[in-house]
Motif scaffolding. Sequence first.
Motif, PDB file in Angstrom:
ATOM      1  N   GLY A 209       0.816  -0.653  -0.202  1.00 53.07           N
ATOM      2  CA  GLY A 209       0.210   0.508   0.170  1.00 53.07           C
ATOM      3  C   GLY A 209       0.720   1.113  -0.419  1.00 53.07           C
ATOM      4  O   GLY A 209       0.281   2.428   0.614  1.00 53.07           O
ATOM      5  N   ALA A 210       2.038   0.787  -0.955  1.00 54.37           N
ATOM      6  CA  ALA A 210       2.548   2.120  -0.884  1.00 54.37           C
ATOM      7  C   ALA A 210       2.626   3.578  -2.085  1.00 54.37           C
ATOM      8  O   ALA A 210       2.284   3.090  -2.859  1.00 54.37           O
ATOM      9  N   THR A 211       3.519   3.978  -2.583  1.00 59.99           N
ATOM     10  CA  THR A 211       3.901   5.089  -3.747  1.00 59.99           C
ATOM     11  C   THR A 211       5.443   4.616  -4.084  1.00 59.99           C
ATOM     12  O   THR A 211       6.259   5.013  -3.578  1.00 59.99           O
ATOM     13  N   LEU A 212       4.943   4.537  -5.311  1.00 60.82           N
ATOM     14  CA  LEU A 212       6.473   4.401  -6.077  1.00 60.82           C
ATOM     15  C   LEU A 212       6.768   4.985  -7.188  1.00 60.82           C
ATOM     16  O   LEU A 212       6.004   5.084  -7.390  1.00 60.82           O
ATOM     17  N   PHE A 213       8.148   5.469  -6.959  1.00 63.49           N
ATOM     18  CA  PHE A 213       9.017   6.868  -8.472  1.00 63.49           C
ATOM     19  C   PHE A 213       9.554   5.953  -8.707  1.00 63.49           C
ATOM     20  O   PHE A 213      10.685   5.055  -8.724  1.00 63.49           O
ATOM     21  N   ALA A 214       8.761   4.868 -10.073  1.00 62.36           N
ATOM     22  CA  ALA A 214       9.582   4.538 -11.208  1.00 62.36           C
ATOM     23  C   ALA A 214      10.809   4.255 -12.517  1.00 62.36           C
ATOM     24  O   ALA A 214       9.476   5.543 -13.184  1.00 62.36           O
ATOM     25  N   THR A 215      11.617   4.336 -12.264  1.00 65.00           N
ATOM     26  CA  THR A 215      12.247   5.134 -14.034  1.00 65.00           C
ATOM     27  C   THR A 215      12.903   3.986 -14.583  1.00 65.00           C
ATOM     28  O   THR A 215      13.452   3.780 -14.265  1.00 65.00           O
ATOM     29  N   ALA A 216      11.990   3.867 -15.528  1.00 68.77           N
ATOM     30  CA  ALA A 216      12.295   3.064 -16.241  1.00 68.77           C
ATOM     31  C   ALA A 216      12.312   3.322 -18.026  1.00 68.77           C
ATOM     32  O   ALA A 216      11.971   4.067 -18.407  1.00 68.77           O
ATOM     33  N   PRO A 217      13.498   2.682 -18.261  1.00 66.19           N
ATOM     34  CA  PRO A 217      13.707   3.171 -20.289  1.00 66.19           C
ATOM     35  C   PRO A 217      13.141   3.339 -20.899  1.00 66.19           C
ATOM     36  O   PRO A 217      11.912   2.378 -21.073  1.00 66.19           O
ATOM     37  N   THR A 218      12.986   3.427 -21.648  1.00 69.15           N
ATOM     38  CA  THR A 218      11.914   3.924 -22.846  1.00 69.15           C
ATOM     39  C   THR A 218      12.058   2.559 -24.112  1.00 69.15           C
ATOM     40  O   THR A 218      13.537   2.038 -24.162  1.00 69.15           O
ATOM     41  N   GLY A 219      11.368   1.551 -24.071  1.00 65.26           N
ATOM     42  CA  GLY A 219      10.993   0.642 -24.834  1.00 65.26           C
ATOM     43  C   GLY A 219      10.835  -0.624 -24.206  1.00 65.26           C
ATOM     44  O   GLY A 219      10.654  -2.178 -24.748  1.00 65.26           O
ATOM     45  N   ILE A 220      11.487  -0.746 -22.807  1.00 62.42           N
ATOM     46  CA  ILE A 220      10.987  -1.607 -22.218  1.00 62.42           C
ATOM     47  C   ILE A 220      10.521  -2.991 -21.945  1.00 62.42           C
ATOM     48  O   ILE A 220      10.355  -4.096 -21.388  1.00 62.42           O
ATOM     49  N   GLY A 221       8.803  -1.937 -22.203  1.00 69.36           N
ATOM     50  CA  GLY A 221       8.030  -2.723 -22.658  1.00 69.36           C
ATOM     51  C   GLY A 221       7.317  -2.098 -21.153  1.00 69.36           C
ATOM     52  O   GLY A 221       6.543  -2.572 -20.222  1.00 69.36           O
TER      53      GLY A 221
END
Length: 765
Positions: A209-221
């Motif tokens: 029940g948290a909050t996530l900030f996710a950096t994930a590269p373009t094209g990864i899906g």
Amino acid sequence: MNETIRVSVRPLVEYAYRSGSIDTRFRTTTSMTEGTRLHQMIQKTYGEEDQKEIPFEIDFTYEHLTFHIEGRCDGLLMREDKLVIDEIKSTSLPLTEINENSYPVYWAQAMCYAYMATKVYKRDEIIVQLTYIQSNSKEIVRYEKEFTSNQLTEFMNEMISHYAPFAKWKQKHVEQRTETAKALQFPFDSYRDGQRKLAGAVYKTVQDGATLFATAPTGIGKTISTLFPVVKAMGEGFGQKIFYLTAKTITRETAQEAFRLMETGGLQASSVTITAKDKICFKEKTICQKDYCEYADGYYDRVNDGMLDVLTNETRMTREVIERYAHKHRLCPFELSLDLSYTADAVICDYNYLFDPRVSLKRLIEEQKKRTTVLVDEAHNLVDRARGMYSAELFKSPFLELKRSYKGKNAEIVNAAAAINQFMIELRKSCENGKLVIQEVDEELLVKLDTFIQVSEQELLQQGNDEELLDVYFAAQNFIRIAKFYDERFITYVESGKSEVKLKLFCFDPSYLLQTMRKGFMATVFFSATFSPLSYYQEMLGWNEENYAIQIPSPFPRENAKVYIAPLSTKYRDREQTLQPLVEVLGKVVNEKPGNYLFFFPSYGYMEQVYDAFTSKCDGLETILQKSGMTEQEREEFLNMFTSNRPSSLIGFAVVGGIFSEGIDLKGDRLTGVVVVGVGLPNFDTERHLMKKYFDQQGRNGFEYTYVYPGMNRVQQAGGRLIRTETDTGQLVLIDSRFLEPRYQQLLPFEWQHFTVLSDITLLN
């Protein structure tokens, strides 16, 4: 087997007793805070033996189903030896326009509580009282009816009979959704590098029940990597609803495709896409009145059958599906999509439906929010979008026009509009060089606006919609709404000319309000390919110490993209001087490696200037130009030009931060290269100047917060169009000498940092 269905009183009676037509002619609404205050005003008049806010819950058996019904009634009163259920309703309508039978749904709500009370207190008879209080005058009117317990039992049977088909569908659907979500496998043979890590982080976020900030590269899906774990979590009992928020239509389509893939894998879940009203409306004008629109006329008489038809036969309720059923049942497609959104397992929509205080899905009750996960796609866009949502502006000229047009018709409106017009004139006198900055909201103006709103409401209620008055009324109302949020994160500024004055409450830092708006939701995931620097976006989107963060490296080999920097000045003052060298560089890029290219520019003006020079010099090349305000069809036509195995090169001219710099996939040899001209800095206007000053005063680097970070985000998004899959290759050319400065260079993604500086364009070979 006797199955139990839990339902609250309000949605139960609203489903069973709603009727009539959609009518957006002017109706005022009482805010939740004001409504609570008016309720409490009535409740303070209760006697010593009377009770308020009484919770009730009972089981009611209908056919093979047991309905567990719960709710809270406004008042339980003692009148000699009889019980009275008091249902309080506040209204802005004159009480002369309300009679005993105006709102059957209100009687139904009160009768439901009355039935509960007869069971709890073992009464054979009970009095039901509807109490209306007028929000302005505080005038009160009451209506009473007496019922026997048998009459109330008959009423409950009838009401449940209307609700039961929907309840049966919902219960069966939830069971199937849970089972299929639990058994669902990832819809591809394997995870890409980083996908499993992202999916795991999202699952844990939902679980905790948290909050996530996710950096994930373009094209990864990213779409499937966030939706899949949330669906799996639902199968394990963590949550019952998903909101997938996007800024662009094309990313909504990606989410729809993700649900199609999971459905192919066996998932039985419902998703609905909300399309803007002006885009999906069947009529030439979006006038939601029964005498103009046959889809509004009698909408609530038909919507239950229409919804049950859709839900029984469809899972992915895209725009096309909603339009088909809306035609079939003669329903407004926009309102149908909103009604479906309260039932669907997943809602795909724009940011504003959850974050904008003017248009949010207000019926999303707290209990539902507690079981809802919010996924915010391309969340870097939310920063500026939120600044717009939490800012408000007023112009002088509309009030002057109302003063003139209502002369001799309505003295109260004339006086109220004249007072605001005069206030604006006084502001203009205070401006130096047409500008004025204030650190507060003027209370005198708010009083004048409140007076204007009240007299306008009376005119609109009596005379119907006057578009001119209605527009100014809503602007004034929004200004007061935003003024309530005003704190040290805002500034008030005035811009004036000869005949116009603009007054704006401008929100520099939306983080606190975004944090407030997402309170109550079970979990939130912000994700983007371009959270760079991550700390800036965490701060602007409302980071808390207990929030989670994850950064996923690019899974694609760095050598797949050849990156070049051409140190040519594109600063505004140098553009005339560097125009011809720039055109030569662009021409050589294409000549050295023919194919399909996207050239990105910091503005339409600069793009068109370079386009004219480029096409006159390289007239043998096929080009296509992005235009401002392109329709969806024009956008599709633009992208469809980029085909594989073209006989000659194609160059698309576009702007950074625009519709073609985010969320588009031109895979394989549909795209050979991307050129980004400039470092993407936003315009140097009044708002940005004030924002820079604000962040400097807060101890941050104002120039970087205001210009560099947003600008380089646009550059990264545009450059990210190049490599979309493991097999994509191509070249990225960054044209600006500032890309070699440390403050810009440190913001380049890792996979771009093996760049070659172009002193000679032949190095492209």
